[in-house]
Design an enzyme around this catalytic site. Structure first.
Site, mmCIF file in Angstrom:
data_model
loop_
_atom_site.group_PDB
_atom_site.id
_atom_site.type_symbol
_atom_site.label_atom_id
_atom_site.label_comp_id
_atom_site.label_asym_id
_atom_site.label_seq_id
_atom_site.Cartn_x
_atom_site.Cartn_y
_atom_site.Cartn_z
ATOM 1 N N LYS A 12 0.787 -1.382 0.057
ATOM 2 C CA LYS A 12 -0.063 0.257 0.177
ATOM 3 C C LYS A 12 0.544 0.808 -0.001
ATOM 4 O O LYS A 12 2.467 0.808 0.270
ATOM 5 C CB LYS A 12 -0.562 -0.081 1.298
ATOM 6 C CG LYS A 12 -1.640 -0.935 1.606
ATOM 7 C CD LYS A 12 -2.998 -1.101 2.227
ATOM 8 C CE LYS A 12 -3.862 -1.829 1.952
ATOM 9 N NZ LYS A 12 -4.996 -1.891 3.309
ATOM 10 N N TYR A 52 -12.309 -2.502 -3.846
ATOM 11 C CA TYR A 52 -13.322 -2.514 -2.483
ATOM 12 C C TYR A 52 -14.271 -2.579 -2.208
ATOM 13 O O TYR A 52 -15.426 -2.295 -1.237
ATOM 14 C CB TYR A 52 -12.719 -1.609 -1.318
ATOM 15 C CG TYR A 52 -10.568 -1.761 -1.384
ATOM 16 C CD1 TYR A 52 -10.566 -3.445 -0.454
ATOM 17 C CD2 TYR A 52 -10.278 -0.196 -0.927
ATOM 18 C CE1 TYR A 52 -9.585 -3.625 0.146
ATOM 19 C CE2 TYR A 52 -8.629 -1.117 -0.515
ATOM 20 C CZ TYR A 52 -8.487 -2.070 -0.091
ATOM 21 O OH TYR A 52 -7.240 -2.482 -0.235
ATOM 22 N N ARG A 88 -1.914 -15.111 4.280
ATOM 23 C CA ARG A 88 -2.522 -14.059 5.249
ATOM 24 C C ARG A 88 -1.577 -14.455 7.091
ATOM 25 O O ARG A 88 -1.948 -13.008 7.976
ATOM 26 C CB ARG A 88 -4.289 -14.270 5.749
ATOM 27 C CG ARG A 88 -4.915 -13.699 4.232
ATOM 28 C CD ARG A 88 -6.589 -14.802 4.018
ATOM 29 N NE ARG A 88 -6.462 -13.990 5.679
ATOM 30 C CZ ARG A 88 -7.725 -12.198 5.791
ATOM 31 N NH1 ARG A 88 -7.025 -11.636 5.007
ATOM 32 N NH2 ARG A 88 -8.247 -12.041 6.951
ATOM 33 N N THR A 94 -5.330 -6.818 10.396
ATOM 34 C CA THR A 94 -5.887 -5.489 10.229
ATOM 35 C C THR A 94 -5.062 -5.142 10.165
ATOM 36 O O THR A 94 -4.392 -4.240 10.110
ATOM 37 C CB THR A 94 -6.773 -6.212 9.853
ATOM 38 O OG1 THR A 94 -8.022 -7.576 9.578
ATOM 39 C CG2 THR A 94 -7.982 -5.022 8.513
ATOM 40 N N ASN A 115 -2.121 -0.173 6.909
ATOM 41 C CA ASN A 115 -1.785 -0.952 7.389
ATOM 42 C C ASN A 115 -0.691 -1.726 6.619
ATOM 43 O O ASN A 115 -0.029 -3.118 6.460
ATOM 44 C CB ASN A 115 -2.652 -2.186 7.814
ATOM 45 C CG ASN A 115 -3.868 -2.239 6.830
ATOM 46 O OD1 ASN A 115 -2.837 -1.911 5.539
ATOM 47 N ND2 ASN A 115 -4.892 -2.989 7.083
ATOM 48 N N GLU A 129 -9.572 -10.728 -7.621
ATOM 49 C CA GLU A 129 -8.891 -10.053 -7.695
ATOM 50 C C GLU A 129 -7.527 -9.668 -8.576
ATOM 51 O O GLU A 129 -7.456 -8.504 -8.852
ATOM 52 C CB GLU A 129 -8.209 -10.080 -5.943
ATOM 53 C CG GLU A 129 -9.251 -9.220 -4.647
ATOM 54 C CD GLU A 129 -8.471 -9.045 -3.301
ATOM 55 O OE1 GLU A 129 -7.775 -9.300 -3.287
ATOM 56 O OE2 GLU A 129 -9.314 -9.108 -2.791
HETATM 57 P P1 CMP Z 1 -7.872 -4.828 3.543
HETATM 58 O O1 CMP Z 1 -7.373 -5.986 3.768
HETATM 59 O O2 CMP Z 1 -6.769 -4.127 2.796
HETATM 60 O O3 CMP Z 1 -8.860 -4.719 3.313
HETATM 61 C C1 CMP Z 1 -9.735 -2.968 3.794
HETATM 62 C C2 CMP Z 1 -9.039 -2.070 4.979
HETATM 63 O O4 CMP Z 1 -9.877 -1.869 5.212
HETATM 64 C C3 CMP Z 1 -8.187 -2.660 5.864
HETATM 65 O O5 CMP Z 1 -7.047 -3.580 5.124
HETATM 66 C C4 CMP Z 1 -7.654 -1.675 6.419
HETATM 67 O O6 CMP Z 1 -6.634 -1.056 5.732
HETATM 68 C C5 CMP Z 1 -9.155 -1.250 6.009
HETATM 69 N N1 CMP Z 1 -9.508 -0.510 7.281
HETATM 70 C C6 CMP Z 1 -10.203 0.957 7.894
HETATM 71 N N2 CMP Z 1 -10.894 0.545 9.136
HETATM 72 C C7 CMP Z 1 -10.998 -0.338 8.811
HETATM 73 C C8 CMP Z 1 -11.949 -1.065 10.258
HETATM 74 N N3 CMP Z 1 -12.379 -0.763 10.751
HETATM 75 N N4 CMP Z 1 -12.017 -3.059 9.949
HETATM 76 C C9 CMP Z 1 -11.871 -3.209 8.798
HETATM 77 N N5 CMP Z 1 -10.556 -1.917 8.654
HETATM 78 C C10 CMP Z 1 -10.338 -1.081 8.418
#
Ligand code: CMP
Length: 136
Positions: A12, A52, A88, A94, A115, A129
């Site tokens: 990212k 997304y 994962r 996350t 993240n 994807e």
């Molecule tokens: P990602 O695995 O890219 O998938 C969706 C993204 O939403 C996640 O990583 C986070 O970076 C972002 N995100 C922001 N807020 C939240 C939340 N409350 N719960 C889950 N994902 C979140």
């Protein structure tokens, strides 16, 4: 039996901005993933919204899409046996605050938004994807 899987990984904007992409790619290689395809791109917010779409009802959807399109990203197809699950595990939770020692998000993640990395959450989504970024 050949049970190799492919999964999609995205480094990212926060990680690319800190020049962490080569370091993160090296972590994947050391863990036995082969990087079958990769490209550094910047996407439009409208493309992030498509990518997304599964999160479109979530309160963080708009910020998430603005963020993913805010700077260059590196998208990769990773291949390994059991790649979806192993990726994962290697990424970690996350929220970097909850991520286990030794995971990419623990090491590099700044916040739940920044993240550092995305990975497909299932084999079914990995196919979707990968096609999203690498269909010819
Ligand atoms: P990602 O695995 O890219 O998938 C969706 C993204 O939403 C996640 O990583 C986070 O970076 C972002 N995100 C922001 N807020 C939240 C939340 N409350 N719960 C889950 N994902 C979140």
């Amino acid at each position: 039996m050949n049970n190799l899987e492919q999964t999609l990984s995205i480094i990212k904007p926060d990680a690319v901005e800190r020049n962490l992409d080569n370091e993160i790619k090296e972590i994947f290689r050391k863990k036995g993933f082969s990087i079958k395809k990769e490209k550094k791109i910047q996407i439009e917010k409208s493309e992030a919204e498509k990518f997304y779409k599964v999160h479109e009802t979530k309160p963080f959807y708009n910020d998430l899409c603005a963020y993913l399109s805010s700077g260059p990203i590196v998208v990769m197809v990773l291949e390994k046996k059991n790649a979806v699950l192993e990726n994962r595990e290697l990424m970690g939770s996350t929220n970097p605050k909850d991520a286990a020692e030794g995971t990419i998000r623990k090491k590099y993640g700044i916040s739940i938004d920044k993240n550092s990395i995305h990975g497909s959450d299932s084999l079914e989504n990995a196919v979707i994807e990968i096609d999203f970024f690498f269909r010819d």
